[in-house]
Design a protein around this motif. Structure first.
Motif, PDB file in Angstrom:
ATOM      1  N   ASN A 276      -4.802  -7.827   5.748  1.00  0.00           N
ATOM      2  CA  ASN A 276      -5.552  -6.561   5.789  1.00  0.00           C
ATOM      3  C   ASN A 276      -4.665  -5.325   5.682  1.00  0.00           C
ATOM      4  O   ASN A 276      -5.147  -4.206   5.850  1.00  0.00           O
ATOM      5  N   LEU A 277      -3.383  -5.521   5.376  1.00  0.00           N
ATOM      6  CA  LEU A 277      -2.471  -4.372   5.281  1.00  0.00           C
ATOM      7  C   LEU A 277      -2.924  -3.422   4.171  1.00  0.00           C
ATOM      8  O   LEU A 277      -3.260  -3.844   3.068  1.00  0.00           O
ATOM      9  N   ASP A 278      -2.937  -2.123   4.481  1.00  0.00           N
ATOM     10  CA  ASP A 278      -3.183  -1.104   3.455  1.00  0.00           C
ATOM     11  C   ASP A 278      -1.832  -0.843   2.773  1.00  0.00           C
ATOM     12  O   ASP A 278      -0.887  -0.398   3.425  1.00  0.00           O
ATOM     13  N   PRO A 279      -1.738  -1.130   1.445  1.00  0.00           N
ATOM     14  CA  PRO A 279      -0.430  -1.022   0.792  1.00  0.00           C
ATOM     15  C   PRO A 279       0.166   0.389   0.858  1.00  0.00           C
ATOM     16  O   PRO A 279       1.372   0.557   0.688  1.00  0.00           O
ATOM     17  N   ASN A 280      -0.668   1.396   1.126  1.00  0.00           N
ATOM     18  CA  ASN A 280      -0.129   2.757   1.193  1.00  0.00           C
ATOM     19  C   ASN A 280       0.273   3.171   2.604  1.00  0.00           C
ATOM     20  O   ASN A 280       0.683   4.309   2.831  1.00  0.00           O
ATOM     21  N   SER A 281       0.120   2.228   3.551  1.00  0.00           N
ATOM     22  CA  SER A 281       0.420   2.608   4.940  1.00  0.00           C
ATOM     23  C   SER A 281       1.914   2.553   5.255  1.00  0.00           C
ATOM     24  O   SER A 281       2.336   3.012   6.305  1.00  0.00           O
ATOM     25  N   MET A 282       2.720   1.980   4.349  1.00  0.00           N
ATOM     26  CA  MET A 282       4.158   1.886   4.645  1.00  0.00           C
ATOM     27  C   MET A 282       4.931   2.886   3.783  1.00  0.00           C
ATOM     28  O   MET A 282       4.632   3.062   2.601  1.00  0.00           O
ATOM     29  N   SER A 283       5.951   3.514   4.367  1.00  0.00           N
ATOM     30  CA  SER A 283       6.814   4.412   3.590  1.00  0.00           C
ATOM     31  C   SER A 283       7.789   3.557   2.771  1.00  0.00           C
ATOM     32  O   SER A 283       7.985   2.371   3.068  1.00  0.00           O
ATOM     33  N   GLU A 284       8.395   4.172   1.756  1.00  0.00           N
ATOM     34  CA  GLU A 284       9.368   3.422   0.957  1.00  0.00           C
ATOM     35  C   GLU A 284      10.500   2.919   1.848  1.00  0.00           C
ATOM     36  O   GLU A 284      10.993   1.801   1.684  1.00  0.00           O
TER      37      GLU A 284
ATOM     38  N   GLU B  85      10.369   2.132   5.007  1.00  0.00           N
ATOM     39  CA  GLU B  85       9.910   0.969   5.801  1.00  0.00           C
ATOM     40  C   GLU B  85       9.862  -0.297   4.945  1.00  0.00           C
ATOM     41  O   GLU B  85      10.199  -1.384   5.405  1.00  0.00           O
ATOM     42  N   ILE B  86       9.437  -0.137   3.686  1.00  0.00           N
ATOM     43  CA  ILE B  86       9.357  -1.307   2.801  1.00  0.00           C
ATOM     44  C   ILE B  86      10.754  -1.870   2.559  1.00  0.00           C
ATOM     45  O   ILE B  86      10.990  -3.077   2.687  1.00  0.00           O
ATOM     46  N   TRP B  87      11.700  -0.992   2.224  1.00  0.00           N
ATOM     47  CA  TRP B  87      13.056  -1.481   1.954  1.00  0.00           C
ATOM     48  C   TRP B  87      13.687  -2.105   3.190  1.00  0.00           C
ATOM     49  O   TRP B  87      14.362  -3.139   3.101  1.00  0.00           O
ATOM     50  N   ASP B  88      13.446  -1.505   4.350  1.00  0.00           N
ATOM     51  CA  ASP B  88      14.021  -2.072   5.576  1.00  0.00           C
ATOM     52  C   ASP B  88      13.430  -3.452   5.845  1.00  0.00           C
ATOM     53  O   ASP B  88      14.141  -4.387   6.229  1.00  0.00           O
ATOM     54  N   ALA B  89      12.105  -3.581   5.614  1.00  0.00           N
ATOM     55  CA  ALA B  89      11.463  -4.871   5.861  1.00  0.00           C
ATOM     56  C   ALA B  89      11.953  -5.920   4.862  1.00  0.00           C
ATOM     57  O   ALA B  89      12.225  -7.072   5.230  1.00  0.00           O
ATOM     58  N   LEU B  90      12.061  -5.531   3.582  1.00  0.00           N
ATOM     59  CA  LEU B  90      12.565  -6.477   2.570  1.00  0.00           C
ATOM     60  C   LEU B  90      13.990  -6.900   2.908  1.00  0.00           C
ATOM     61  O   LEU B  90      14.326  -8.092   2.894  1.00  0.00           O
ATOM     62  N   GLN B  91      14.803  -5.899   3.228  1.00  0.00           N
ATOM     63  CA  GLN B  91      16.213  -6.184   3.533  1.00  0.00           C
ATOM     64  C   GLN B  91      16.322  -7.143   4.725  1.00  0.00           C
ATOM     65  O   GLN B  91      17.088  -8.106   4.695  1.00  0.00           O
ATOM     66  N   ALA B  92      15.500  -6.910   5.748  1.00  0.00           N
ATOM     67  CA  ALA B  92      15.558  -7.788   6.930  1.00  0.00           C
ATOM     68  C   ALA B  92      15.100  -9.198   6.599  1.00  0.00           C
ATOM     69  O   ALA B  92      15.586 -10.180   7.173  1.00  0.00           O
ATOM     70  N   SER B  93      14.186  -9.331   5.646  1.00  0.00           N
ATOM     71  CA  SER B  93      13.635 -10.657   5.324  1.00  0.00           C
ATOM     72  C   SER B  93      14.530 -11.471   4.399  1.00  0.00           C
ATOM     73  O   SER B  93      14.279 -12.660   4.207  1.00  0.00           O
TER      74      SER B  93
ATOM     75  N   GLY C 160      15.573   1.243  -5.100  1.00  0.00           N
ATOM     76  CA  GLY C 160      15.214   2.218  -6.124  1.00  0.00           C
ATOM     77  C   GLY C 160      13.781   2.650  -5.880  1.00  0.00           C
ATOM     78  O   GLY C 160      13.080   2.055  -5.041  1.00  0.00           O
ATOM     79  N   PRO C 161      13.306   3.676  -6.595  1.00  0.00           N
ATOM     80  CA  PRO C 161      11.940   4.177  -6.381  1.00  0.00           C
ATOM     81  C   PRO C 161      10.881   3.082  -6.606  1.00  0.00           C
ATOM     82  O   PRO C 161      10.949   2.350  -7.585  1.00  0.00           O
ATOM     83  N   ILE C 162       9.931   3.009  -5.687  1.00  0.00           N
ATOM     84  CA  ILE C 162       8.840   2.029  -5.781  1.00  0.00           C
ATOM     85  C   ILE C 162       7.679   2.699  -6.510  1.00  0.00           C
ATOM     86  O   ILE C 162       7.194   3.744  -6.074  1.00  0.00           O
ATOM     87  N   PHE C 163       7.228   2.115  -7.635  1.00  0.00           N
ATOM     88  CA  PHE C 163       6.160   2.805  -8.383  1.00  0.00           C
ATOM     89  C   PHE C 163       4.864   2.007  -8.447  1.00  0.00           C
ATOM     90  O   PHE C 163       3.898   2.450  -9.066  1.00  0.00           O
ATOM     91  N   GLN C 164       4.829   0.852  -7.801  1.00  0.00           N
ATOM     92  CA  GLN C 164       3.580   0.077  -7.810  1.00  0.00           C
ATOM     93  C   GLN C 164       3.542  -0.770  -6.553  1.00  0.00           C
ATOM     94  O   GLN C 164       4.559  -1.355  -6.160  1.00  0.00           O
ATOM     95  N   ARG C 165       2.370  -0.839  -5.897  1.00  0.00           N
ATOM     96  CA  ARG C 165       2.217  -1.632  -4.679  1.00  0.00           C
ATOM     97  C   ARG C 165       0.894  -2.368  -4.747  1.00  0.00           C
ATOM     98  O   ARG C 165      -0.109  -1.802  -5.169  1.00  0.00           O
TER      99      ARG C 165
END
Ligand code: PHB
Length: 394
Positions: free
Chosen positions: A232-240, A242-250, A259-264
Motif C-alpha cells: 500500500n506504499l504511496d510511491p510519492n511518499s518517499m524523498s529521493e 530516503e529511496i537511495w538510503d533504503a536501496l543502499q541499506a538493502s 542519480g536523479p529518479i524520474f519514474q516511480r
C-alpha cells in the motif's frame, strides 16, 4: 449486430503474447485480427521487466519478430545473489552454457508492433472486447466495441485470450472472470528509473535484514532498481534521499551510484494460474492464463513459451484439421507454467523478508541461500530455471 469481421484467428490483446502469436501464425499463412483496449502509445510506454531467456531471444530473432534484440539487448552470463553483506555470482555460462538478455519488454513490443504493421496485420488499438461467445462451436466470436464506441463482432475459427491479468476471455474458458489458483504476497516492489551510470555489470538480487532489493540496468545512462515495500506504499511518499538510503541499506556493502529518479511505481506481487486454459475453440495465453511475481523474471518468457505451443497447435488444427495438438496444449503448457510458478515463488520467498519474519525465518533463509550458492547443483538449478528450460513441442 451486422458489422462482422471474419478471420481465421481472433486474438484479444496486443501484448507480447498476442502480437508474437499473430506473427508466427502469419509466417504459416494463417490470418488473424488482433485487438487491444489500449492505445499504441500506452502499450509502447508501459514499463515492464527486462530479462529475456535465451529461448525467448531465439524465437524473437529467428522468426523475424525482432532483429533489434540481438543488437540492442545485452547478453548477461550471470547474476549476483547478495546476502550477509557478500555477493555470490551464479555463472550461467559455466553451469548451463546458456545466457539471458537484458532487453526491456516495451522495446520488444515496439519491434513486434512495427513488424506486424509493416506486414499488413489487422491490428486495432482502442478496441474493447466485451465478451466471447460460441466457444464450443466452429465459429467462436468476439463481441467488441471500437474506438468510436460502435459495437462489432469478430467471427473466427479460433479465439485467443492474450488479454492480460484482467482477461475478458477468461470468463468463457474457466466459467468465471477470476477462476484460478491464486496467491498473494504481503509485500511489493517499489521500482524506480534513475539517470546514472550502471552500479553493477550484472543484476544483483539482494537479501538483507532491511528486505529485498534488485539492481537492474537499462542503458549506460539509465538504471532500473527495485526495493521491497508495503503493497500500500504511496510511491510519492518517499524523498529521493530516503529511496537511495533504503536501496543502499538493502544491498548492504555494494556501493550504488546515485542519480536523479524520474519514474516511480509500485508492483504488486501475485501468483495465479487459471483453472482451465482451453474450452472448445478458445484458449488463454500469457497473463490471461497466469501471473508470476517478478523475482524470477518469468512473466514475458512464460508468455512466449505458451505462444510457441499454441502456434504449433493452431497450425495442425487450421492447416491440417488435426486437433490432437490443441487437445494436448493445456497439459503441456501447464507443466512449464507450474515449474515457473514454483521458481518465481521460490526466488521470492528466499529473497524477501516477510513482515512477520522471526529470527528463525531469517537465519533459515540465509542457510537456504548458502545451500544454493555453495553447491554446484544449487547454482545449476537456479541457472537452468533462470535462463529457461528447453521449449517444449506438442
Ligand atoms: C527489470 O530489469 O526490470 C527486471 C529484471 C529482473 C527481474 C525483474 C525485473 O527479475
Amino acid at each position: 449486430m451486422n458489422d462482422i469481421t471474419r478471420t481465421r484467428v481472433a486474438i484479444i490483446g496486443a501484448g507480447p503474447a498476442g502480437l508474437l502469436l499473430s506473427h508466427l501464425l502469419a509466417n504459416a499463412g494463417i490470418d488473424s485480427v488482433v485487438i487491444d483496449q489500449r492505445t499504441r502509445a500506452e502499450i509502447e510506454s508501459t514499463i515492464r521487466a527486462g530479462i529475456l531467456e535465451q529461448g525467448t531471444v531465439e524465437v524473437l530473432s529467428q522468426s523475424g519478430a525482432s532483429e533489434r534484440v540481438l543488437v540492442d539487448g545485452q547478453r548477461h552470463d550471470g547474476i549476483e545473489l547478495r546476502f550477509s553483506g557478500e555477493g555470490h555470482r551464479i555463472d550461467f555460462a559455466e553451469t548451463v552454457g546458456r545466457g539471458v538478455w537484458l532487453y526491456p519488454q516495451h522495446e520488444a513490443l515496439k519491434d513486434l508492433i512495427a513488424t506486424r504493421l509493416a506486414a499488413g496485420q489487422d491490428l486495432r488499438f482502442g478496441v474493447t472486447a466485451d465478451r466471447v461467445e460460441g466457444a464450443e462451436t466452429d465459429r467462436p466470436t468476439v463481441h467488441a466495441t471500437d474506438a468510436e464506441g460502435r459495437p462489432f463482432a469478430i467471427e473466427a475459427e479460433f479465439v485467443v485470450g492474450a488479454d492480460g491479468s484482467r482477461s475478458v476471455a477468461r470468463a468463457v474458458v474457466t466459467g468465471s472472470s477470476t477462476g484460478g489458483y491464486f496467491r498473494e504476497y504481503p509485500f511489493a516492489w517499489f521500482g524506480i528509473l534513475c539517470e546514472a551510470p550502471p552500479s553493477a555489470r550484472e543484476l544483483i538480487y539482494s537479501n538483507s535484514p532491511n528486505g529485498f532489493a534488485l539492481i537492474s540496468q537499462r542503458s549506460a545512462t539509465v538504471q532500473r532498481m527495485y526495493l521491497q515495500c508495503d503493497p500500500n506504499l504511496d510511491p510519492n511518499s518517499m524523498s529521493e534521499r530516503e529511496i537511495w538510503d533504503a536501496l543502499q541499506a538493502s544491498v548492504d556493502g555494494h556501493e550504488l551510484i546515485e542519480g536523479p529518479i524520474f519514474q516511480r511505481d509500485v508492483l504488486r506481487f501475485r501468483s495465479f494460474v487459471a483453472h482451465q486454459l482451453l474450452r472448445g475453440r478458445v484458449a488463454l495465453i500469457g497473463d490471461a492464463a497466469h501471473t508470476v511475481p517478478p523475482t524470477g523474471a518469468k512473466g514475458m518468457n512464460l508468455a512466449v513459451a505458451d505462444v510457441v505451443l499454441l502456434d504449433q497447435a493452431l497450425r495442425a488444427l487450421l492447416l491440417e484439421g488435426d486437433s490432437r495438438a490443441i487437445d494436448a496444449f493445456p497439459e503441456v503448457a501447464l507443466r512449464r507454467i507450474w515449474k515457473a510458478q514454483h521458481f518465481s515463488w521460490w526466488m521470492t520467498s528466499m529473497l524477501h523478508v516477510g513482515p512477520d519474519a522471526s529470527d528463525f525465518d531469517r537465519l533459515r533463509q540465509v542457510g537456504e541461500l548458502r545451500s544454493v550458492v555453495e553447491s554446484e547443483a544449487g547454482r545449476t538449478y537456479l541457472a537452468e530455471a533462470y535462463t529457461g528450460w528447453p521449449l517444449a513441442s506438442l
